[in-house]
Design a protein around this motif. Structure first.
Motif, PDB file in Angstrom:
ATOM      1  N   LYS A   7       0.842  -1.197   0.000  1.00 41.98           N
ATOM      2  CA  LYS A   7       0.000   0.000   0.000  1.00 41.98           C
ATOM      3  C   LYS A   7       0.885   1.258   0.000  1.00 41.98           C
ATOM      4  CE  LYS A   7      -2.679   0.486   3.400  1.00 41.98           C
ATOM      5  NZ  LYS A   7      -3.289   0.389   4.626  1.00 41.98           N
ATOM      6  N   PRO A   8       0.610   2.215  -0.877  1.00 36.01           N
ATOM      7  CA  PRO A   8       1.462   3.408  -0.901  1.00 36.01           C
ATOM      8  C   PRO A   8       1.381   4.218   0.395  1.00 36.01           C
ATOM      9  CG  PRO A   8      -0.303   3.570  -2.556  1.00 36.01           C
ATOM     10  CD  PRO A   8      -0.435   2.235  -1.896  1.00 36.01           C
ATOM     11  N   PHE A  10       1.372   7.449   0.681  1.00 37.65           N
ATOM     12  CA  PHE A  10       0.328   8.475   0.488  1.00 37.65           C
ATOM     13  C   PHE A  10      -0.878   7.828  -0.182  1.00 37.65           C
ATOM     14  CE2 PHE A  10       3.988  11.182   1.060  1.00 37.65           C
ATOM     15  CZ  PHE A  10       3.472  12.294   1.704  1.00 37.65           C
ATOM     16  N   LYS A  11      -2.050   7.963   0.463  1.00 35.37           N
ATOM     17  CA  LYS A  11      -3.267   7.371  -0.117  1.00 35.37           C
ATOM     18  C   LYS A  11      -3.649   8.087  -1.404  1.00 35.37           C
ATOM     19  CE  LYS A  11      -5.728   5.710   3.958  1.00 35.37           C
ATOM     20  NZ  LYS A  11      -5.350   6.795   4.912  1.00 35.37           N
ATOM     21  N   GLU A  12      -3.469   9.435  -1.376  1.00 30.62           N
ATOM     22  CA  GLU A  12      -3.777  10.213  -2.573  1.00 30.62           C
ATOM     23  C   GLU A  12      -2.505  10.820  -3.126  1.00 30.62           C
ATOM     24  OE1 GLU A  12      -6.917  12.975  -1.548  1.00 30.62           O
ATOM     25  OE2 GLU A  12      -8.022  11.236  -0.762  1.00 30.62           O
ATOM     26  N   VAL A  13      -2.576  11.188  -4.408  1.00 29.35           N
ATOM     27  CA  VAL A  13      -1.388  11.739  -5.061  1.00 29.35           C
ATOM     28  C   VAL A  13      -0.977  13.062  -4.402  1.00 29.35           C
ATOM     29  CG1 VAL A  13      -0.518  12.724  -7.215  1.00 29.35           C
ATOM     30  CG2 VAL A  13      -1.828  10.595  -7.247  1.00 29.35           C
ATOM     31  N   ARG A 311       6.984   7.620  -7.103  1.00 31.92           N
ATOM     32  CA  ARG A 311       5.694   7.691  -7.823  1.00 31.92           C
ATOM     33  C   ARG A 311       4.779   6.560  -7.371  1.00 31.92           C
ATOM     34  NH1 ARG A 311       1.679   8.494  -8.842  1.00 31.92           N
ATOM     35  NH2 ARG A 311       0.558   9.360 -10.626  1.00 31.92           N
ATOM     36  N   SER A 312       5.352   5.383  -7.118  1.00 25.99           N
ATOM     37  CA  SER A 312       4.538   4.256  -6.659  1.00 25.99           C
ATOM     38  C   SER A 312       3.961   4.528  -5.264  1.00 25.99           C
ATOM     39  CB  SER A 312       5.359   2.961  -6.657  1.00 25.99           C
ATOM     40  OG  SER A 312       6.255   2.951  -5.543  1.00 25.99           O
ATOM     41  N   GLN A 313       4.578   5.459  -4.546  1.00 19.92           N
ATOM     42  CA  GLN A 313       4.081   5.867  -3.226  1.00 19.92           C
ATOM     43  C   GLN A 313       3.192   7.113  -3.328  1.00 19.92           C
ATOM     44  OE1 GLN A 313       4.717   3.906  -0.566  1.00 19.92           O
ATOM     45  NE2 GLN A 313       5.725   2.604  -2.082  1.00 19.92           N
ATOM     46  N   ASN A 314       2.831   7.483  -4.576  1.00 18.89           N
ATOM     47  CA  ASN A 314       1.966   8.641  -4.859  1.00 18.89           C
ATOM     48  C   ASN A 314       2.632   9.993  -4.624  1.00 18.89           C
ATOM     49  OD1 ASN A 314      -0.278   7.424  -5.963  1.00 18.89           O
ATOM     50  ND2 ASN A 314      -1.212   7.027  -3.957  1.00 18.89           N
ATOM     51  N   ILE A 316       4.714  12.910  -6.364  1.00 18.07           N
ATOM     52  CA  ILE A 316       5.143  13.443  -7.662  1.00 18.07           C
ATOM     53  C   ILE A 316       6.459  14.193  -7.476  1.00 18.07           C
ATOM     54  CG2 ILE A 316       4.528  14.939  -9.618  1.00 18.07           C
ATOM     55  CD1 ILE A 316       2.563  12.637  -9.325  1.00 18.07           C
ATOM     56  N   ASP A 363       3.260  15.948   5.927  1.00 14.36           N
ATOM     57  CA  ASP A 363       3.499  15.408   4.584  1.00 14.36           C
ATOM     58  C   ASP A 363       4.977  15.501   4.194  1.00 14.36           C
ATOM     59  OD1 ASP A 363       0.928  14.566   4.258  1.00 14.36           O
ATOM     60  OD2 ASP A 363       0.290  16.234   2.987  1.00 14.36           O
TER      61      ASP A 363
END
Ligand SMILES: *Cc1c(COP(=O)(O)O)cnc(C)c1O
Length: 382
Positions: A7-8, A10-13, A311-314, A316, A363
């Motif tokens: 599971k990443p 960060f849930k969202e990007v 990126r796979s962890q959301n 950028i 964050d």
């Protein structure tokens, strides 16, 4: 542990940037006024923004334009540049594009490995009888060596222009960027600190140049309909200026918010082998971007792999800049003598991390946690 399969974090990007905008409350009366009067261009708010900016930077003239690109194009044309112009390859494409639109030849000079700014020691060897100007860039908001560049320009009878797209609010020895060289050109697109949506500003202490830019942004027409030269429409609309007036009021707070975030990044990332842009103490940067340098030998993974896992962890990130000498549009100007080893190395190893005013401390720490855990697991992630 961070892996590409779990599971990443960060849930969202998590975006890399977001504009820091004034509340709608602050702009709505002025917008409403121009809506009812119909005065949506060539009215008072562009003038107000210009006057606010010239006061803020302590420069005699600020001229609002449609973009930094169009501002650079006008400045180069109206300074009558010819032949060759010296610039870094490590910059955004628009720096070089403005020269190409004026049929000027870009001559690339390498950067300093610590500051990522044009290497002033290497400029003189690039000067030829055809050179007419130096176009320097305040990369990520860090001011160029303005004094040294002015000395080189004076000694060789060259014009000096700054692409100041990143440096709205930056300072050298307590003097705001905007007052150096023959002219400086800012961008106010949404990724920049002071934003008008789209737009830019030319600043200069040269009154005659300022006058010509005003004519040039209006097709070359001084109002008489007898065009003095081929200009373009590079005007800023009133809507954009209204946003700019309020955005300018936020700039000092905005810079402080970014400084705080960068402090957290630097503190959290201290224990892993990364390098940052070096900022000398008499300079203030805006941290338009916050970059890390990932050396594969020291870090154990290359930059592209790290970006992919992030990126796979959301998260950028941005491999910024893509140097001009590697871009198709510039291939005619590149040959076997084009040697830019530091630009090549930095552009292969650099990664810009998320940074915007409202990015939370939590964050930032999570981004750092991801980077640290990538480093700790480097052998399994290869
Ligand atoms: C954003 C940027 C530009 C272009 O600005 P526009 O306003 O989009 O034309 C030019 N140079 C640099 C260094 C930039 O980052």
């Amino acid at each position: 542990m961070v892996s590409e399969y779990e599971k990443p974090v960060f849930k969202e990007v998590l975006p890399i940037t977001k504009p820091y905008l004034p509340s709608f409350e602050r702009v709505k009366d002025k917008i409403s006024e121009i809506f009812s009067s119909g005065m949506i261009t060539n009215y008072k708010y562009v003038k107000e923004l210009e006057s606010d900016v010239s006061k803020y930077m302590n420069v005699k003239n600020a001229i609002a334009v449609s973009s930094c690109t169009s501002g650079l194009m006008l400045v180069e044309k109206l300074l009558n540049l010819t032949g060759e112009v010296i610039l870094p390859s490590f910059t955004f494409s628009a720096t070089g594009h403005s020269l190409m639109w004026n049929n000027l030849k870009p001559v690339f000079v390498d950067i300093d490995p610590n500051t990522f700014l044009i290497d002033t020691e290497k400029i003189e060897e690039a000067i030829t009888p055809k050179t007419s100007a130096i176009l320097a860039v305040h990369t990520f908001g860090l001011p160029s060596e303005v004094k040294k560049l002015q000395e080189i320009a004076d000694a060789n009878n060259l014009k000096l222009i700054f692409d100041s797209a990143h440096a709205f609010g930056s300072k050298v020895d307590n003097k705001y960027i905007g007052q150096f060289g023959d002219a400086e050109v800012f961008s106010s697109s949404p990724t920049k600190l002071m934003t008008t949506g789209e737009g830019g500003l030319v600043t200069t202490n040269n009154d005659e140049l300022a006058k010509q830019i005003r004519i040039g942004r209006n097709y070359g027409d001084d109002g008489s309909y007898d065009c003095k030269f081929i200009g373009m429409n590079a005007r800023m609309a009133e809507f954009n200026a209204i946003l700019g007036i309020e955005s300018l009021k936020l700039i000092e707070d905005h810079i402080r918010m970014r400084e705080k975030i960068v402090e957290i990044y630097q503190k959290e990332l201290k224990e892993i082998p990364l390098a940052f842009q070096r900022i000398s103490s008499n300079y203030r940067t805006t941290f338009k971007d916050f970059a890390i340098i990932l050396d594969e030998k020291e870090f154990g993974l290359n930059r592209d792999k790290v970006a992919e896992i992030m990126r796979s962890q959301n998260i950028i990130t941005k491999k910024y800049f893509y140097p001009l000498h590697k871009q198709t549009a510039y291939s005619d100007f590149i040959n076997s003598n084009t040697k830019l080893p530091i630009t090549d190395k930095i552009s292969q190893n650099i990664l810009c991390l998320p940074l915007y005013a409202k990015l939370s401390e939590e964050d930032v720490k999570k981004v750092c946690y991801v980077l640290k855990s990538i480093y700790d697991n480097r052998d399994n992630l290869k």
